[in-house]
Design an enzyme around this catalytic site. Sequence first.
Site, PDB file in Angstrom:
ATOM      1  N   SER A 194       0.821  -1.197   0.000  1.00 38.18           N
ATOM      2  CA  SER A 194       0.000   0.000   0.000  1.00 38.18           C
ATOM      3  C   SER A 194       0.866   1.262   0.000  1.00 38.18           C
ATOM      4  O   SER A 194       1.755   1.405  -0.818  1.00 38.18           O
ATOM      5  CB  SER A 194      -0.956  -0.052   1.198  1.00 38.18           C
ATOM      6  N   ASP A 213      -8.406  -5.842  -5.667  1.00 33.51           N
ATOM      7  CA  ASP A 213      -8.150  -4.577  -4.986  1.00 33.51           C
ATOM      8  C   ASP A 213      -8.790  -3.429  -5.749  1.00 33.51           C
ATOM      9  O   ASP A 213      -8.888  -3.446  -6.977  1.00 33.51           O
ATOM     10  CB  ASP A 213      -6.642  -4.350  -4.867  1.00 33.51           C
ATOM     11  N   HIS A 269      -6.406  -6.343  -1.559  1.00 38.91           N
ATOM     12  CA  HIS A 269      -5.295  -5.484  -1.180  1.00 38.91           C
ATOM     13  C   HIS A 269      -4.233  -6.238  -0.385  1.00 38.91           C
ATOM     14  O   HIS A 269      -3.058  -5.914  -0.450  1.00 38.91           O
ATOM     15  CB  HIS A 269      -5.850  -4.316  -0.352  1.00 38.91           C
TER      16      HIS A 269
END
Length: 478
Positions: free
Chosen positions: A181, A393, A453
Amino acid sequence: MLYIVSSKSISFITRVATMEKNCFLLLSFLVLFPLLHGYTAFAAGTDDGSEQWGYVEVRPKAHLFWWLYKSPDRVEDPSNPWPILLWLQGGPGGSGVGFGNFLEIGPLDGNLQPRNSTWLRKADLLFVDSPVATGFSYVEDESLVVTTDDEAATDLTTLLKELFNGNETLQKSPLYIVAESYGGKFAVTLGLSALKAIEAGELKLQLGGVALGDSWISPEDFVLSWGPLLKDVSRLDGNGLNSSNRLALQIQQQLAEGQYKEATETFFDLENVISSSSNDVDFYNFMVDYANDPVISTSEGWNEVMMGRDPRYLGAKKSSSSNGASSKGDLPSLMDGPIREKLKIIPESVSWGGQGNLVFPAMAGDFMRPRIKEVDELLAKGINVTIYNGQLDVICSTKGAEAWLDKLKWGDLKTFLSMDRTPLYCGNDETTTKGFVKSYKNLFFYWILGAGHFVPVEQPCVSLEMVGNITRSPNLHS
């Protein structure tokens, strides 16, 4: 136990011990040191040396906490040294020592049970709570919180100097910086900062590569992808698409004009529009609603990542699932309870994530700044760069990652894009495709199917094989 202290602290202890010798014979360093400030570095560890942890004062009154695990599956091969993997969490303000360690890739899960898919099987693992004020890291003055990715990278480089320069064993192992991220922005800036220090003779370290997992490298490309992606999977209709595209284009314009803080505010507006138009789709997995996210809904502790960011994220519900933080489904309780008791060196005034609300507001001006140029610089220097993305994601979508990849100025990009992908499977089972990989020279791209994610959690088998390939682990077949 291993202790590394500054001469200043040793001098202090010697004077006090001389004055009150009989009393201080009953005290251990682990009791004394959390009460002291001003030391440059302090580390402790398990009796067998399999774990070490500690603090490094990267700037006066700014302290980074780190935790190093040595792999029990280590293979000694002089021609292929055992790797070390540095995990950088996102947020900004997410705790690698907490989330990455106990919820994703560390040796124990959130219930303190062994994790079969731990990445420790392929490398030693180094977790750092970065930037300062994240997790167990802390500042003694709130003005010391970093405001940019580059400042965070400078602090991390200082930490690496402290850990590696005096340790020949660590110096023999190539270091791979692996991020998730927002951590991807930290990873590429740290990669360049570390290389500069290595080239200047200030850091004794081998940089093996940088891996960017679902990484926030180009905010513009990601926000522009959200509406079309969610429309294609039926979470938005035409009205929702138009509303989201309007705000995404506004962000694009703000970024073009260097209005980074304003773009961050519009980012929040865009998230809210998408949430309301999609009936609260999960930004980390478009197959589910936010409340049912397979990873973040298992622990109230996820709140600490988003602290100071979007209040919508503060409602993560408790659960006791196998991915959860503890039997209470509460990661802060685990970190400030059993883990704090184990570590023993956390200052009494510091709680896990207690300063987390300082980090995101301080970095709001850098949050939407792209780092594509830094990826180009790493590639040009011959550093291995791996990009991996979960199919499901949204926030760091594969569509967005492919868009910023196309913007690279790397001379071999055209050849890379022309290459065919190779399918990935789990072990010897070739009945189910788990992903695809494409590579050319020092650029690698992994498409991980069935994951959002949090790729290591949602596709642990193929992720473990992937990280073995990234780190060139001698233990590829474990």
